[in-house]
Each structure stands twice: as C-alpha cells, then as structure tokens.
Design a protein around this motif. Sequence first.
Motif, mmCIF file in Angstrom:
data_model
loop_
_atom_site.group_PDB
_atom_site.id
_atom_site.type_symbol
_atom_site.label_atom_id
_atom_site.label_comp_id
_atom_site.label_asym_id
_atom_site.label_seq_id
_atom_site.Cartn_x
_atom_site.Cartn_y
_atom_site.Cartn_z
ATOM 1 N N GLU A 61 0.765 -1.280 -0.014
ATOM 2 C CA GLU A 61 0.048 -0.087 0.142
ATOM 3 C C GLU A 61 0.953 1.269 -0.063
ATOM 4 N N ALA A 62 0.334 2.272 -0.335
ATOM 5 C CA ALA A 62 0.954 3.738 -0.265
ATOM 6 C C ALA A 62 -0.184 4.575 0.496
ATOM 7 N N PHE A 63 0.545 5.736 0.873
ATOM 8 C CA PHE A 63 -0.260 6.747 1.719
ATOM 9 C C PHE A 63 -0.332 8.040 0.964
ATOM 10 N N ALA A 64 -1.646 8.313 0.926
ATOM 11 C CA ALA A 64 -2.111 9.573 0.338
ATOM 12 C C ALA A 64 -1.393 10.700 1.267
ATOM 13 N N ASP A 65 -1.402 10.845 2.402
ATOM 14 C CA ASP A 65 -1.150 12.073 3.149
ATOM 15 C C ASP A 65 0.171 11.857 4.161
ATOM 16 N N ARG A 66 1.078 11.097 3.638
ATOM 17 C CA ARG A 66 2.270 10.990 4.445
ATOM 18 C C ARG A 66 3.392 11.052 3.652
ATOM 19 N N ALA A 67 4.598 11.762 4.287
ATOM 20 C CA ALA A 67 5.714 12.147 3.450
ATOM 21 C C ALA A 67 6.564 10.801 3.390
ATOM 22 N N TYR A 68 7.325 10.663 2.403
ATOM 23 C CA TYR A 68 8.236 9.623 2.275
ATOM 24 C C TYR A 68 9.486 9.942 2.254
ATOM 25 N N THR A 69 10.692 8.956 2.827
ATOM 26 C CA THR A 69 11.780 8.985 2.675
ATOM 27 C C THR A 69 12.198 8.502 1.455
ATOM 28 N N PRO A 70 13.602 8.908 1.138
ATOM 29 C CA PRO A 70 14.226 8.442 -0.313
ATOM 30 C C PRO A 70 14.209 6.701 0.008
ATOM 31 N N GLU A 71 14.193 6.027 0.987
ATOM 32 C CA GLU A 71 14.277 4.715 1.019
ATOM 33 C C GLU A 71 12.848 4.155 0.848
ATOM 34 N N GLY A 72 12.076 4.761 0.938
ATOM 35 C CA GLY A 72 10.418 4.263 0.711
ATOM 36 C C GLY A 72 9.885 4.101 1.740
#
Length: 255
Positions: A164-175
């Motif tokens: 899954e992915a998150f609409a409203d969360r920031a991601y690090t370069p590592e995913g």
Amino acid sequence: MVTIDLNSDLGEGFGIWRLTDDDALLELVTSANVACGFHAGDPSTMRRVCERAAANGVTVGAQVSYRDLAGFGRRRMDVDPPELRDDVLYQIGALDAFARAAGTAVRYVKPHGALYNTVVHDESQAGAVVEAVAGYEAGLPVLGLPGSQLLRKAAAAGLPTVPEAFADRAYTPEGTLVPRNRPGAVLHDVDQVVARCVEMTTQGTVRAVDGSTVEVGARSICVHGDTPGAVEIARRVRKALEGAGVRLSPFVGAG
C-alpha cells in the motif's frame, strides 16, 4: 484499466469519544481498516462500523496494534514475539466476531501506527504478526509497506501480500514513511495529496522529501481517517482517480 483499492482507518473512537467520521468515509472507501480495541475502538464501535461496512459493500480488515490505548498505538513497544502474536490473534478474532454478526468477515489484516512502522524492519515482530495471521486463517491477506519485513515474511508463510501507499504521509528516499514527530510528516495540502494519489496509481511512483522518486507499486492507497479534513480528502481523491480512468475496487471481496 488500472484498478486500485482505497482504504481508511476507521472505528478509532472510544466510548463517548469520536475521532473518525466513519459513516461518511464508508461512502467513499472500498476497504475499512477497523480498530480492534487495542489502540482505539470498543465493542459497540466495532460492531457499528462492521454493520455499516457490510451495508455499503466495503471490505472489513483488522487494524491490529500494540496494547496502547493511551498512546493511540503510536509508541513503539518492546513486546516479546509470543506475546505480540497472541495480542494480534486476539484482535483479529474480536473484530471477526462483530464482522460475522454483521454478515461479513475480516478479509485482511493491517498493523497500525508504531507496529506498522516497526514491522518494516524488525524481523521478530514481523514474524509474530505473520504467525498470528496464519494461525487465524490460512490465506488471509496482509496489507503493508512495499519491501517490508512484514510482507516478506507473509509471502514466505504463503499469505497473500498487498503493498500500500499513503495519500497524506511524506516518504523518505528509502520508501519508508517520515516519522510523525518530524515536520512535514503529514500532508495537509489537499491538491498535493490528490496529485500524489493519481501519480502513485497511474505511474507507480511518489516524490520523496528530498525530491527523489520512489517506486511504490501499490495495490491500495490509505487515506488516514484521523487526518483533519479526511472526508474531503477521500472524496477528492476518489473523484480524481475516477477522472483519470482508474477503477476503485477492494483488493479482496467484501462478501
């Protein structure tokens, strides 16, 4: 046609306290991650959300957590794996009772909060969660972060895995997700959230905090129910995805 599931964390009230607008979100999402009483939720809330989900054709999933009602499950805990296994098993069974009373059943499992982030890297706790899921029902899907120890161990145990992915969360370069105690971890610009969801679904990528591109390959997108404006975010995300030719459908059936 691209197909994506839209999930949200629901039932996160307790007693007289209400946190998520469950009824409104159940009109928009295709899967509901229902709190099982350890980080939020109570028996009446669990039953009510399961009944509304069943009525709306929304798939019910167990959102399992550390035993941390005061901290909303967002504090990492050093729990012995056998104890964590039993805690997770208990939560799945509790929610499944209410789901079955509502004419449906628990169709998948997703960790919540600190447990979700811990099982990205912690092999022992990831193994405990997987052991609980497999012990409850062989073939019960596990929803989690792509590349996580949780999904690796679930696949090794023969469980279906759903990235899954998150609409409203920031991601690090590592995913991985930017920790909530850091600035910018939760996104509040609705236009930005909507654009990210379309990119994640149609291109399989998301922009990390350093500007790099991260591959997500998600089969489900999470809109947090406790984010301010969650209903409007979910409504606009759904409309934008449908406008981009994306079909909204649960990754596993609700029946």
